[in-house]
Motif scaffolding. Structure first.
Motif, PDB file in Angstrom:
ATOM      1  N   ARG B  56      43.789  48.680  38.481  1.00 20.54           N
ATOM      2  CA  ARG B  56      42.875  47.253  38.096  1.00 20.54           C
ATOM      3  C   ARG B  56      41.766  47.622  38.442  1.00 20.54           C
ATOM      4  O   ARG B  56      40.301  47.060  38.957  1.00 20.54           O
ATOM      5  N   GLU B  59      38.468  44.879  38.010  1.00 17.43           N
ATOM      6  CA  GLU B  59      38.780  44.379  38.584  1.00 17.43           C
ATOM      7  C   GLU B  59      37.422  45.216  39.624  1.00 17.43           C
ATOM      8  O   GLU B  59      36.310  44.610  40.796  1.00 17.43           O
ATOM      9  N   ALA B  62      34.042  45.067  38.652  1.00 15.79           N
ATOM     10  CA  ALA B  62      33.412  43.701  39.060  1.00 15.79           C
ATOM     11  C   ALA B  62      32.584  43.660  40.161  1.00 15.79           C
ATOM     12  O   ALA B  62      31.688  42.446  40.373  1.00 15.79           O
ATOM     13  N   ARG B  63      32.527  43.538  40.852  1.00 18.26           N
ATOM     14  CA  ARG B  63      32.454  44.298  42.520  1.00 18.26           C
ATOM     15  C   ARG B  63      30.957  43.692  42.190  1.00 18.26           C
ATOM     16  O   ARG B  63      30.004  43.316  43.624  1.00 18.26           O
ATOM     17  N   THR B  65      27.023  44.523  41.143  1.00 14.54           N
ATOM     18  CA  THR B  65      25.956  43.196  40.313  1.00 14.54           C
ATOM     19  C   THR B  65      25.956  43.650  39.265  1.00 14.54           C
ATOM     20  O   THR B  65      25.709  43.119  37.981  1.00 14.54           O
ATOM     21  N   ALA B  69      30.018  47.123  32.221  1.00 15.94           N
ATOM     22  CA  ALA B  69      30.224  45.875  30.901  1.00 15.94           C
ATOM     23  C   ALA B  69      28.724  45.496  30.430  1.00 15.94           C
ATOM     24  O   ALA B  69      28.548  44.976  29.512  1.00 15.94           O
ATOM     25  N   THR B  76      35.763  46.145  27.602  1.00 20.81           N
ATOM     26  CA  THR B  76      35.286  46.061  29.304  1.00 20.81           C
ATOM     27  C   THR B  76      35.105  47.924  29.645  1.00 20.81           C
ATOM     28  O   THR B  76      35.213  48.518  28.691  1.00 20.81           O
TER      29      THR B  76
END
Lengths: 429, 234
Positions: B56, B59, B62-63, B65, B69, B76
Motif C-alpha cells: 500500500r 497510501e 500520501a501522508r 503534504t 504524484a 500514481t
C-alpha cells in the motif's frame, strides 16, 4: 477487535484504570489552564447544586476531559485527576492529555483524524455513556451547549448529534456552497454543518467510528467527517440548535482552507463511491431545540475583490480550467466574466457542475491535486460574489431558503455526476 | 589498367565486407542485449508493482503534504516507480549492448561516438525533468499569484518558467560538453539578466503597471475594511 492504539503517554496516564460516564474531548491545541477552569466550572454548574442548570442525569457522574497534551508541556500533567466535591455533589473530573499534535499545515480549528481516533479509543476504553467533542475556543463548553449535544445521544434518540449554528447570510459561505450540500447529495442526509467542531456521540457509535478513523489515518488522510461516516454506516444522526459562535482566527488564506477541507471531501468520495452512487435524494435529519434568531446583517459587502479575482482567474487559468471543465461550462464562465457587478449571477446548475467536474478531476488526477484545488478558489469566489449580491437584499430567512435551493440543485444534478464518474471518457460538450 | 581498377574496387569491397562481418556480431549482440534487458525490465516492473501494491505504498506516501504524484499527477507513485525501473533497466540494456558493439569495433571514431551516447541519454533525461519542473513551478506561481489577486501573475509565472528552462538548457549543454566556457558565460549573463530585468521591472521598468496593481491592492483594504469582516467563508 483491534488493540487499543492510544499513544504511550496516554496509556501511561490511563494505566491506573480510569472509567468515566462522560467524556468531553478537545481535539485541537487548547490552553490547558483555561480548559481546566472552564471544564470544572461547567461540570459544577451542571451538578444538582445548581438548580437552574442541573442535569439530574449527571449527578454523581464521573467526567473525563481529554485534550491534546504533549509530554513536558503540561506542568500539571502528574495531577490529572481533579476531584470536585465541594458539598458532596460527587462530581469527579479526570483530565487526560492525549499524545497528539496538529502538524503546522493543518487548519488549527479542525481536528485531525489522528486526534479523533485517539478520542474514540479513549471513550471506548473508559466505557463512557456519551462523548462530546468541543472546539478549542471552548465556546461550547457551557452547560446549555453540552446538554443540547448530549441529551439526544444519552436518551438514545440518535447516535450522533451535530450542531446547527446561528449564522448570518454572509457567513459560512464555504459550508453553504460545498461542504454541506455535496455530502447531502452524496450520502442522503441533510446535515447543516457536517464538519462542525462540536458534536455529541453515543457510546454505541464510539467503537463503530474508531475503525474508519484508524483507516483514514492509515490512508494518510487528515480530516475526519463524523456525519459522513455515521451516514455511510446507517447510524442515527440528529441535529440540535446550538447557540455558539466560532470565529476562526487569522493566519490561513482561503485557498489553503479550501485545499484542506474540499480536498479531503473529494478524497472521501473516492472511498465511498460504491455507496453514494446508489443513494437518491436526501432525508431530513431530526433537529432538536428551538431555532435561534439569525444574525441581522445591515451592512453590505464589497464584492469587487472577489469579482476581480474571478476575472483574473478566468484570464490566467483558462488553460487549467479547460483540462477540468467541459466547453459549455467554459462558455458560461466567459459570459459571466463579461458581466458587470450588478448583473453578476452564477446559476446554481453551473456552480454544481463545476464542483462535480472538479471532484472528478481530483479522482482522475487530471492536474496536480494541489493545483486543482488552487484553481478552484477563483471559481468559488465568483460563486461567493454572486451569492452575496443575490442575498444582500434578502431577509435572513429568505437567504436560508436560497441556500436550501442550492442544496437541492446538488441533488438534481447528481445524475450528471454519476454519468461523468462512471464514464469519464465519454464525449461531454 | 582496367584490371587494376577492378582489383582496387574488389579490394575495397572486401574491406567493407570484412568491416561489416566484424561489426555484425556486435550488432547482433546489441540487439540480443536490448531484447533480454527489455524482458528483464518487464518482469522487474511487474514485480515492483505487485510489491508496492501489497505494501500500500501509495497510501503510505500520501501522508506527506508533498508527494511524488504532485509532480506527475496522471500516474500514481506505484506506476511511476515501476516505469522508472522499467526504463532504467532498458537503458542498462542499451549500455551493455553498446559495450558489446564497441568491443567489436576498433575504429576510433566509432568508439568515441559510442562513448558519447550515455551523455546524450543523460542530457535527454535532464531536459525531460527540467521541463516537468518548469511546468509545475510556473503553474504553482500562476495559481498562487492569481489567488493573491496579483495582476502580473502571468508575467511572474512565465519568468519562473523561463528561469528554470534556461537553467536546464545550460545544464544540458554542460553535460554534452558543448562550448563549456561560452555556455557558462552565456548562462551567467542570461540568467543574471533575467533576474535583473525582473527586479528592475518591479522597481523601475514596469513602475506604472506594478504601482497601479499595488495601489489597487493597497487601496482596497483601506477603503472598506468593515464590510469585509462581515463576510466569512468558514
Amino acid at each position: 477487535m483491534a488493540n487499543l492504539e492510544l499513544g504511550e503517554d496516554t496509556k501511561k496516564r490511563t494505566e491506573t484504570p480510569v472509567t468515566a460516564d462522560l467524556l468531553i474531548a478537545i481535539v485541537t491545541p487548547v490552553n490547558v489552564e483555561e480548559l481546566r477552569a472552564a471544564a470544572a466550572e461547567t461540570i459544577l454548574r451542571m451538578s444538582p447544586q445548581n438548580v437552574a442548570e442541573a442535569d439530574p442525569s449527571l449527578s454523581g457522574l464521573r467526567a473525563a476531559v481529554a485534550f491534546p497534551g504533549i509530554d513536558g508541556e503540561d506542568p500539571e500533567s502528574s495531577n490529572n485527576t481533579v476531584h470536585l466535591d465541594p458539598a458532596g455533589s460527587g462530581v469527579e473530573i479526570h483530565f487526560v492529555p492525549l499524545a497528539i499534535s496538529n502538524s503546522p499545515s493543518e487548519i488549527p480549528w479542525l481536528g485531525s483524524s489522528t486526534a479523533y481516533q485517539a478520542v474514540f479509543s479513549l471513550g471506548r476504553e473508559m466505557g463512557v455513556s456519551a462523548c462530546a467533542v468541543v472546539a478549542s475556543d471552548l465556546a461550547a463548553l457551557r452547560p446549555d451547549a453540552l446538554q443540547s449535544l448530549l441529551a439526544p445521544v444519552r436518551e438514545s434518540r440518535c447516535d450522533l448529534c451535530m450542531p446547527i449554528y446561528p449564522i448570518g447570510k454572509f457567513e459560512g459561505l464555504l459550508n453553504s456552497s460545498i461542504l454541506a450540500p455535496l455530502p447531502r447529495a452524496l450520502y442522503g442526509k441533510r446535515v447543516s454543518f457536517p464538519l462542525a467542531p462540536d458534536f455529541g456521540i453515543s457510546s454505541r457509535l464510539l467503537p463503530t467510528l474508531e475503525q474508519p478513523a484508524r483507516q483514514i489515518v492509515s490512508q494518510g488522510k487528515t480530516l475526519f467527517w463524523p456525519a459522513t461516516e455515521a451516514a455511510v454506516r446507517g447510524q442515527g444522526i440528529c441535529q440540535t440548535h446550538l447557540n455558539v459562535r466560532h470565529v476562526p482566527g487569522d493566519g490561513l488564506d482561503l485557498s489553503t482552507v479550501i485545499a484542506q477541507t474540499v480536498g479531503p471531501l473529494f478524497a472521501e468520495m473516492e472511498g465511498h463511491a460504491a455507496l453514494w452512487q446508489r443513494v437518491r435524494g436526501s432525508q431530513a435529519v431530526e433537529a432538536t431545540g428551538s431555532p435561534l434568531p439569525l444574525a441581522v446583517e445591515d451592512s453590505t459587502v464589497d464584492v469587487r475583490p472577489m469579482l476581480e479575482t474571478f476575472a483574473l482567474g478566468f484570464r490566467n487559468l483558462q488553460e487549467m480550467w479547460a483540462l477540468v471543465l467541459p466547453p459549455v461550462t467554459l462558455l458560461e464562465l466567459k459570459r459571466l466574466s463579461r458581466m458587470g457587478a450588478d448583473q453578476f449571477r452564477m446559476p446554481d446548475q453551473l456552480w454544481v457542475r463545476i464542483v462535480y467536474d472538479f471532484a472528478l478531476a481530483y479522482r482522475l488526477r487530471t492536474l496536480s491535486r494541489t493545483h486543482l484545488l488552487g484553481a478552484l478558489t477563483p471559481l468559488y469566489l465568483g460563486w461567493a460574489a454572486s451569492h452575496v449580491l443575490e442575498v444582500s437584499k434578502m431577509r435572513a430567512r429568505d437567504a436560508e431558503l436560497r441556500v436550501e435551493r442550492l442544496a437541492r440543485a446538488y441533488e438534481d444534478e447528481k445524475p450528471y455526476l454519476l454519468s461523468r464518474w462512471r464514464w469519464p471518457d465519454r464525449f461531454n460538450p | 589498367m582496367w584490371n587494376q581498377v577492378l582489383l582496387s574496387l574488389q579490394g575495397s569491397m572486401d574491406r567493407v565486407m570484412d568491416r561489416i562481418a566484424m561489426l555484425l556480431p556486435g550488432i547482433v549482440a546489441f540487439g540480443v542485449a536490448v531484447l533480454v534487458f527489455v524482458l528483464i525490465a518487464w518482469l522487474l516492473a511487474g514485480l515492483t508493482r505487485f510489491i508496492l501494491r501489497a505494501l500500500r505504498f501509495d497510501e503510505r506516501l500520501a501522508r506527506g503534504t508533498r508527494t511524488i504524484a504532485e509532480w506527475s499527477p496522471s500516474y500514481t507513485p506505484t506506476v511511476l516507480i515501476a516505469r522508472i525501473i522499467f526504463w532504467a533497466t532498458v537503458l542498462l540494456g542499451f549500455l551493455v549492448g553498446l559495450e558489446a558493439l564497441g568491443a567489436s569495433s576498433d575504429n576510433y571514431v566509432s568508439t568515441r561516438l559510442l562513448g558519447y551516447l550515455p551523455h546524450v541519454v543523460g542530457a535527454v533525461v535532464l531536459l525531460v525533468f527540467g521541463n516537468i519542473i518548469a511546468r509545475f513551478l510556473s503553474r504553482s506561481v500562476l495559481i498562487g499569484a492569481v489567488n493573491m489577486n496579483l495582476q502580473y501573475a502571468r508575467l511572474l509565472s512565465q519568468g519562473v518558467k523561463w528561469l528554470v528552462l534556461v537553467l536546464t538548457a545550460a545544464m544540458v549543454l554542460d553535460h554534452l560538453a558543448i562550448g563549456t566556457a561560452i555556455v557558462d558565460l552565456a548562462f551567467g549573463i542570461l540568467f543574471g539578466g533575467i533576474v535583473l530585468a525582473m527586479a528592475l521591472a518591479v522597481g523601475l521598468g514596469s513602475r506604472d503597471l506594478v504601482s497601479r496593481s499595488l495601489d489597487r491592492e493597497a487601496a482596497r483594504p483601506n477603503v472598506e475594511p468593515m464590510p469585509e469582516e462581515k463576510l466569512r467563508h468558514f
